[in-house]
Design a protein around this motif. Structure first.
Motif, PDB file in Angstrom:
ATOM      1  N   THR A 127      -2.934  22.380  18.742  1.00 26.00           N
ATOM      2  CA  THR A 127      -1.967  21.312  18.941  1.00 26.00           C
ATOM      3  C   THR A 127      -2.423  20.327  20.008  1.00 26.00           C
ATOM      4  O   THR A 127      -3.406  20.546  20.712  1.00 26.00           O
ATOM      5  CB  THR A 127      -0.597  21.881  19.334  1.00 26.00           C
ATOM      6  OG1 THR A 127      -0.785  22.846  20.377  1.00 26.00           O
ATOM      7  CG2 THR A 127       0.068  22.557  18.174  1.00 26.00           C
ATOM      8  N   LEU A 128      -1.676  19.238  20.111  1.00 22.60           N
ATOM      9  CA  LEU A 128      -1.958  18.171  21.062  1.00 22.60           C
ATOM     10  C   LEU A 128      -1.368  18.493  22.432  1.00 22.60           C
ATOM     11  O   LEU A 128      -0.405  19.251  22.556  1.00 22.60           O
ATOM     12  CB  LEU A 128      -1.377  16.862  20.547  1.00 22.60           C
ATOM     13  CG  LEU A 128      -1.958  16.361  19.218  1.00 22.60           C
ATOM     14  CD1 LEU A 128      -1.002  15.370  18.575  1.00 22.60           C
ATOM     15  CD2 LEU A 128      -3.319  15.734  19.423  1.00 22.60           C
ATOM     16  N   ARG A 129      -1.940  17.876  23.462  1.00 24.07           N
ATOM     17  CA  ARG A 129      -1.489  18.162  24.823  1.00 24.07           C
ATOM     18  C   ARG A 129      -0.006  17.827  25.010  1.00 24.07           C
ATOM     19  O   ARG A 129       0.730  18.577  25.647  1.00 24.07           O
ATOM     20  CB  ARG A 129      -2.336  17.377  25.832  1.00 24.07           C
ATOM     21  CG  ARG A 129      -1.969  17.672  27.282  1.00 24.07           C
ATOM     22  CD  ARG A 129      -2.838  16.900  28.235  1.00 24.07           C
ATOM     23  NE  ARG A 129      -4.242  17.333  28.171  1.00 24.07           N
ATOM     24  CZ  ARG A 129      -4.725  18.392  28.807  1.00 24.07           C
ATOM     25  NH1 ARG A 129      -3.923  19.148  29.553  1.00 24.07           N
ATOM     26  NH2 ARG A 129      -6.006  18.698  28.717  1.00 24.07           N
ATOM     27  N   TYR A 130       0.438  16.692  24.465  1.00 22.06           N
ATOM     28  CA  TYR A 130       1.837  16.324  24.668  1.00 22.06           C
ATOM     29  C   TYR A 130       2.779  17.321  24.014  1.00 22.06           C
ATOM     30  O   TYR A 130       3.920  17.520  24.460  1.00 22.06           O
ATOM     31  CB  TYR A 130       2.098  14.898  24.176  1.00 22.06           C
ATOM     32  CG  TYR A 130       2.471  14.756  22.722  1.00 22.06           C
ATOM     33  CD1 TYR A 130       3.797  14.704  22.320  1.00 22.06           C
ATOM     34  CD2 TYR A 130       1.484  14.665  21.737  1.00 22.06           C
ATOM     35  CE1 TYR A 130       4.147  14.551  20.990  1.00 22.06           C
ATOM     36  CE2 TYR A 130       1.818  14.518  20.405  1.00 22.06           C
ATOM     37  CZ  TYR A 130       3.145  14.467  20.032  1.00 22.06           C
ATOM     38  OH  TYR A 130       3.473  14.333  18.703  1.00 22.06           O
ATOM     39  N   GLN A 131       2.309  17.987  22.943  1.00 24.45           N
ATOM     40  CA  GLN A 131       3.115  19.030  22.315  1.00 24.45           C
ATOM     41  C   GLN A 131       3.190  20.259  23.212  1.00 24.45           C
ATOM     42  O   GLN A 131       4.265  20.828  23.417  1.00 24.45           O
ATOM     43  CB  GLN A 131       2.518  19.389  20.954  1.00 24.45           C
ATOM     44  CG  GLN A 131       2.558  18.247  19.953  1.00 24.45           C
ATOM     45  CD  GLN A 131       1.690  18.508  18.736  1.00 24.45           C
ATOM     46  OE1 GLN A 131       0.670  19.187  18.827  1.00 24.45           O
ATOM     47  NE2 GLN A 131       2.106  17.975  17.608  1.00 24.45           N
ATOM     48  N   VAL A 132       2.032  20.653  23.745  1.00 25.08           N
ATOM     49  CA  VAL A 132       1.983  21.822  24.619  1.00 25.08           C
ATOM     50  C   VAL A 132       2.831  21.604  25.866  1.00 25.08           C
ATOM     51  O   VAL A 132       3.474  22.533  26.364  1.00 25.08           O
ATOM     52  CB  VAL A 132       0.524  22.154  24.997  1.00 25.08           C
ATOM     53  CG1 VAL A 132       0.453  23.267  26.043  1.00 25.08           C
ATOM     54  CG2 VAL A 132      -0.268  22.559  23.749  1.00 25.08           C
ATOM     55  N   ASP A 133       2.857  20.371  26.365  1.00 24.76           N
ATOM     56  CA  ASP A 133       3.649  20.066  27.554  1.00 24.76           C
ATOM     57  C   ASP A 133       5.138  20.311  27.324  1.00 24.76           C
ATOM     58  O   ASP A 133       5.902  20.475  28.288  1.00 24.76           O
ATOM     59  CB  ASP A 133       3.435  18.612  27.978  1.00 24.76           C
ATOM     60  CG  ASP A 133       2.054  18.372  28.584  1.00 24.76           C
ATOM     61  OD1 ASP A 133       1.406  19.365  28.960  1.00 24.76           O
ATOM     62  OD2 ASP A 133       1.640  17.199  28.666  1.00 24.76           O
TER      63      ASP A 133
END
Length: 213
Positions: A127-133
């Motif tokens: 997944t993308l960083r903004y999702q993980v955040d």
């Protein structure tokens, strides 16, 4: 879901999984290299821009890596991560890109990610960083294993799954991981490769819905 699997967290499992990854990825990359070259040429000939789509993804234990795909969008497409949530028929998709997505051929360069050790053949999709955040503590558990090209969630609805259900299935895999389960997933994935339609989602970023996805 089958509850008979017992999680294997031993060093033997990790070594065995790595051997399985290399045993599958390296010969497949060699055999499919002429096809990959032809597809890359088609991407380049149709529209300007790089052949490969490169994007930061978050891997095991939250480590970032650069994922590789064949480019399916016009190079003029927006660069904001959320803008890579692409629906079928999106005007940003090239004609070659639509074909690649239909048969999941844009994912072929991820064989290199497997060889490098950034990804595994089987695991939750990266997944993308903004999702993980935006992950909750429960959702972050999907980062306990290396991301994969295919996985337990992909066998249970693919891009039709809601985000909470997808996370639930990914964490189930984390809690039940074993080489036997990986082989089961691979055997059940094989027939899907011959069906049109994306196995992994309908977005360049892999997720077909907004919110944490």
């Amino acid at each position: 879901m089958d509850e008979q699997h017992v999680p294997d967290r031993s060093p033997t499992f990790e070594r065995g999984k790595r051997v399985l990854d290399l045993a599958l990825a390296v010969p497949t990359a060699v055999v499919l290299s002429p096809l990959l070259a032809a597809l890359a040429a088609a991407v380049k000939l149709e529209s300007r821009g790089p052949v490969f789509f490169r994007q930061e993804r978050i891997g095991r234990h939250g480590r970032p890596f650069e994922i590789l795909k064949l480019r399916t969008l016009y190079d003029e497409a927006p660069r904001d991560p959320a803008d890579y949530l692409v629906a079928a028929g999106d005007s940003r998709i090239t004609r070659v890109g639509a074909f690649l997505r239909r048969w999941s051929l844009d994912e072929l360069p991820q064989l290199w990610n497997i060889v490098l050790g950034d990804m595994s053949v089987v695991g939750p999709r990266p997944t993308l960083r903004y999702q993980v955040d935006q992950y909750t503590d429960f959702q972050r558990r999907r980062l306990e294993v290396a991301p994969g090209v295919t996985g337990w969630a992909q066998l249970h609805g693919r891009n039709r799954l809601s985000w909470p259900k997808r996370i639930e299935l990914d964490v189930w895999y984390v809690d039940h991981r074993s080489l036997g389960l990986d082989l089961k997933i691979l055997l059940r994935t094989a027939p899907l490769l011959f069906r049109p339609g994306p196995i992994y989602g309908d977005a360049q970023g892999d997720w077909g819905e907004r919110g944490p996805s």
